[in-house]
Design a protein around this motif. Sequence first.
Motif, PDB file in Angstrom:
ATOM      1  N   GLU A   1     -17.769  -5.593 -10.342  1.00  0.00           N
ATOM      2  CA  GLU A   1     -16.642  -5.088 -11.118  1.00  0.00           C
ATOM      3  C   GLU A   1     -17.084  -4.065 -12.160  1.00  0.00           C
ATOM      4  OE1 GLU A   1     -14.033  -8.083 -12.579  1.00  0.00           O
ATOM      5  OE2 GLU A   1     -13.877  -9.103 -10.641  1.00  0.00           O
ATOM      6  N   GLU A   2     -18.204  -4.311 -12.800  1.00  0.00           N
ATOM      7  CA  GLU A   2     -18.694  -3.357 -13.793  1.00  0.00           C
ATOM      8  C   GLU A   2     -18.988  -2.005 -13.158  1.00  0.00           C
ATOM      9  OE1 GLU A   2     -22.336  -2.893 -17.065  1.00  0.00           O
ATOM     10  OE2 GLU A   2     -22.197  -4.680 -15.804  1.00  0.00           O
ATOM     11  N   ARG A   3     -19.620  -2.028 -11.990  1.00  0.00           N
ATOM     12  CA  ARG A   3     -19.955  -0.772 -11.312  1.00  0.00           C
ATOM     13  C   ARG A   3     -18.712  -0.088 -10.760  1.00  0.00           C
ATOM     14  NH1 ARG A   3     -25.503  -2.902  -8.272  1.00  0.00           N
ATOM     15  NH2 ARG A   3     -26.614  -3.389 -10.210  1.00  0.00           N
ATOM     16  N   LEU A   4     -17.769  -0.874 -10.259  1.00  0.00           N
ATOM     17  CA  LEU A   4     -16.530  -0.276  -9.772  1.00  0.00           C
ATOM     18  C   LEU A   4     -15.758   0.393 -10.894  1.00  0.00           C
ATOM     19  CD1 LEU A   4     -15.150  -2.906  -7.211  1.00  0.00           C
ATOM     20  CD2 LEU A   4     -16.052  -0.631  -6.685  1.00  0.00           C
ATOM     21  N   GLN A   5     -15.764  -0.209 -12.070  1.00  0.00           N
ATOM     22  CA  GLN A   5     -15.077   0.407 -13.207  1.00  0.00           C
ATOM     23  C   GLN A   5     -15.680   1.771 -13.522  1.00  0.00           C
ATOM     24  OE1 GLN A   5     -12.330  -0.877 -15.657  1.00  0.00           O
ATOM     25  NE2 GLN A   5     -12.466   1.352 -15.350  1.00  0.00           N
TER      26      GLN A   5
ATOM     27  N   ALA B   1      -9.968  -9.202  -3.057  1.00  0.00           N
ATOM     28  CA  ALA B   1      -9.952  -7.762  -3.298  1.00  0.00           C
ATOM     29  C   ALA B   1      -8.833  -7.379  -4.259  1.00  0.00           C
ATOM     30  CB  ALA B   1      -9.803  -7.007  -1.978  1.00  0.00           C
ATOM     31  N   HIS B   2      -7.655  -7.934  -4.054  1.00  0.00           N
ATOM     32  CA  HIS B   2      -6.524  -7.586  -4.907  1.00  0.00           C
ATOM     33  C   HIS B   2      -6.717  -8.101  -6.328  1.00  0.00           C
ATOM     34  CE1 HIS B   2      -3.630  -5.652  -2.147  1.00  0.00           C
ATOM     35  NE2 HIS B   2      -4.358  -6.262  -1.233  1.00  0.00           N
ATOM     36  N   ALA B   3      -7.347  -9.270  -6.459  1.00  0.00           N
ATOM     37  CA  ALA B   3      -7.615  -9.786  -7.805  1.00  0.00           C
ATOM     38  C   ALA B   3      -8.587  -8.877  -8.552  1.00  0.00           C
ATOM     39  CB  ALA B   3      -8.175 -11.210  -7.712  1.00  0.00           C
ATOM     40  N   ILE B   4      -9.588  -8.370  -7.840  1.00  0.00           N
ATOM     41  CA  ILE B   4     -10.547  -7.457  -8.479  1.00  0.00           C
ATOM     42  C   ILE B   4      -9.867  -6.163  -8.903  1.00  0.00           C
ATOM     43  CG2 ILE B   4     -12.542  -5.977  -7.951  1.00  0.00           C
ATOM     44  CD1 ILE B   4     -13.602  -8.378  -6.265  1.00  0.00           C
ATOM     45  N   VAL B   5      -9.042  -5.610  -8.030  1.00  0.00           N
ATOM     46  CA  VAL B   5      -8.322  -4.378  -8.377  1.00  0.00           C
ATOM     47  C   VAL B   5      -7.426  -4.615  -9.592  1.00  0.00           C
ATOM     48  CG1 VAL B   5      -6.535  -2.779  -7.581  1.00  0.00           C
ATOM     49  CG2 VAL B   5      -8.456  -3.355  -6.078  1.00  0.00           C
ATOM     50  N   GLU B   6      -6.748  -5.756  -9.622  1.00  0.00           N
ATOM     51  CA  GLU B   6      -5.893  -6.064 -10.775  1.00  0.00           C
ATOM     52  C   GLU B   6      -6.703  -6.188 -12.059  1.00  0.00           C
ATOM     53  OE1 GLU B   6      -1.919  -8.297 -10.316  1.00  0.00           O
ATOM     54  OE2 GLU B   6      -3.388  -9.470  -9.180  1.00  0.00           O
ATOM     55  N   ARG B   7      -7.844  -6.862 -11.994  1.00  0.00           N
ATOM     56  CA  ARG B   7      -8.637  -7.059 -13.214  1.00  0.00           C
ATOM     57  C   ARG B   7      -9.178  -5.738 -13.754  1.00  0.00           C
ATOM     58  NH1 ARG B   7     -10.482 -11.890 -10.550  1.00  0.00           N
ATOM     59  NH2 ARG B   7     -12.381 -10.872  -9.816  1.00  0.00           N
ATOM     60  N   ILE B   8      -9.602  -4.867 -12.865  1.00  0.00           N
ATOM     61  CA  ILE B   8     -10.157  -3.589 -13.317  1.00  0.00           C
ATOM     62  C   ILE B   8      -9.054  -2.679 -13.839  1.00  0.00           C
ATOM     63  CG2 ILE B   8     -11.327  -1.482 -12.528  1.00  0.00           C
ATOM     64  CD1 ILE B   8     -13.014  -3.303 -10.708  1.00  0.00           C
ATOM     65  N   GLY B   9      -7.924  -2.653 -13.150  1.00  0.00           N
ATOM     66  CA  GLY B   9      -6.761  -1.947 -13.667  1.00  0.00           C
ATOM     67  C   GLY B   9      -6.817  -0.434 -13.586  1.00  0.00           C
TER      68      GLY B   9
ATOM     69  N   VAL C   1      -7.107  -1.135  -2.398  1.00  0.00           N
ATOM     70  CA  VAL C   1      -7.647  -1.946  -1.303  1.00  0.00           C
ATOM     71  C   VAL C   1      -7.474  -1.210   0.017  1.00  0.00           C
ATOM     72  CG1 VAL C   1      -7.459  -4.124  -0.030  1.00  0.00           C
ATOM     73  CG2 VAL C   1      -7.163  -4.093  -2.527  1.00  0.00           C
ATOM     74  N   GLN C   2      -8.540  -1.195   0.783  1.00  0.00           N
ATOM     75  CA  GLN C   2      -8.517  -0.678   2.148  1.00  0.00           C
ATOM     76  C   GLN C   2      -8.320  -1.888   3.056  1.00  0.00           C
ATOM     77  OE1 GLN C   2     -11.455   2.327   3.101  1.00  0.00           O
ATOM     78  NE2 GLN C   2     -12.051   1.209   4.929  1.00  0.00           N
ATOM     79  N   MET C   3      -7.150  -2.001   3.646  1.00  0.00           N
ATOM     80  CA  MET C   3      -6.792  -3.192   4.421  1.00  0.00           C
ATOM     81  C   MET C   3      -7.035  -2.934   5.891  1.00  0.00           C
ATOM     82  SD  MET C   3      -3.267  -5.407   4.312  1.00  0.00           S
ATOM     83  CE  MET C   3      -3.236  -7.087   4.956  1.00  0.00           C
TER      84      MET C   3
ATOM     85  N   LEU D   1       1.174  -5.077   0.885  1.00  0.00           N
ATOM     86  CA  LEU D   1       1.551  -3.661   0.848  1.00  0.00           C
ATOM     87  C   LEU D   1       2.596  -3.366  -0.224  1.00  0.00           C
ATOM     88  CD1 LEU D   1       1.231  -0.816   1.887  1.00  0.00           C
ATOM     89  CD2 LEU D   1       2.806  -1.361   3.772  1.00  0.00           C
ATOM     90  N   PRO D   2       3.574  -4.244  -0.461  1.00  0.00           N
ATOM     91  CA  PRO D   2       4.555  -3.929  -1.510  1.00  0.00           C
ATOM     92  C   PRO D   2       3.980  -3.899  -2.921  1.00  0.00           C
ATOM     93  CG  PRO D   2       5.460  -5.539   0.045  1.00  0.00           C
ATOM     94  CD  PRO D   2       3.984  -5.423   0.343  1.00  0.00           C
ATOM     95  N   THR D   3       2.773  -4.400  -3.136  1.00  0.00           N
ATOM     96  CA  THR D   3       2.207  -4.424  -4.492  1.00  0.00           C
ATOM     97  C   THR D   3       1.803  -3.048  -4.990  1.00  0.00           C
ATOM     98  OG1 THR D   3      -0.112  -4.710  -3.782  1.00  0.00           O
ATOM     99  CG2 THR D   3       1.245  -6.709  -3.996  1.00  0.00           C
ATOM    100  N   GLY D   4       1.642  -2.094  -4.071  1.00  0.00           N
ATOM    101  CA  GLY D   4       1.163  -0.773  -4.461  1.00  0.00           C
ATOM    102  C   GLY D   4      -0.343  -0.676  -4.547  1.00  0.00           C
ATOM    103  N   ARG D   5      -1.055  -1.758  -4.216  1.00  0.00           N
ATOM    104  CA  ARG D   5      -2.508  -1.742  -4.323  1.00  0.00           C
ATOM    105  C   ARG D   5      -3.220  -1.388  -3.016  1.00  0.00           C
ATOM    106  NH1 ARG D   5      -1.189  -6.445  -7.437  1.00  0.00           N
ATOM    107  NH2 ARG D   5      -1.632  -7.755  -5.633  1.00  0.00           N
ATOM    108  N   VAL D   6      -2.488  -1.266  -1.917  1.00  0.00           N
ATOM    109  CA  VAL D   6      -3.100  -0.913  -0.632  1.00  0.00           C
ATOM    110  C   VAL D   6      -3.081   0.602  -0.476  1.00  0.00           C
ATOM    111  CG1 VAL D   6      -2.988  -1.131   1.878  1.00  0.00           C
ATOM    112  CG2 VAL D   6      -2.415  -3.100   0.426  1.00  0.00           C
TER     113      VAL D   6
END
Length: 273
Positions: free
Chosen positions: A123-127, A161-169, A175-177, A197-202
């Motif tokens: 997560e640190e590196r992704l940020q 994956a979605h939890a990580i995307v949410e935490r980083i913000g 997410v690549q599904m 898909l409806p979350t907007g994170r994909v």
Amino acid sequence: MPRFAANLSFLYQELPFLDRFDAAARDGFAGVECLFPYDVPASEVRARATTLGLSIVLINAPPGDWAAGARGLACVEGREGDFRESIERALAYATAVASPRVHVLAGLMPAGSDRDAAIARYEERLQWAADQAARAGIALMIEPINPHDMPGYLLQRQDEAHAIVERIGAVNLQVQMDLYHCARVEGDAVVQLRRYLPTGRVGHFQIAGVPDRHEPDEGTLDWRSALTAIDEIAAGTGWDGWIGCEYRPRRGAVPEGTSAGLGWIQTVPGGFG
């Protein structure tokens, strides 16, 4: 109907890399993606795609020494400098070829290693990487990959994956599904697709048949329902991404082997989009 992109690392393998662009265009694809194009000058890749009217929709960041078994650097202890170099190289290449997306592989967890520590590094590196990518106007993808194909891979499930995307913000981290990987791990990929898909994170999809990773019309993946769901949700949300055809043609790397297996796309309303 969503647009299909030919994955040039999987399809048309009987041809030299740049000639795969020509084959994809002849078959009707409007977009292409690939794993690691870095051995070919970006100027040549951009010129070939532009000449053919193809969009380059996704590339992967360098993963470390792939031949030696590396599968990404983002979570690997002691590799922060190498990770940053890989992101910088990927963003420069993506900018040069006009790819709006870069997939960042998470990396492998050695047996007995501390998963919580690996997630924290990841997560640190992704940020940091998302910040760099935002300056370049590029979206970063993270992809859950099934443990049958890639044992020990850190990220295997959609909810993780979605939890990580949410935490980083970061708005440009998505997410690549891959419906193939999703089905291998979580069963009904259509249920997961409709959930996420409806979350907007994909930000991107990929597809292949289950379990042999050939054309989607072979195996247990309910690919027609998946495409219908994407189309329905996209109509309501404005999602306008791509579906990467990341599969091994069942006829193999032989002349016309990829082309002969594209009948499944031709049965989809709108065809290649």
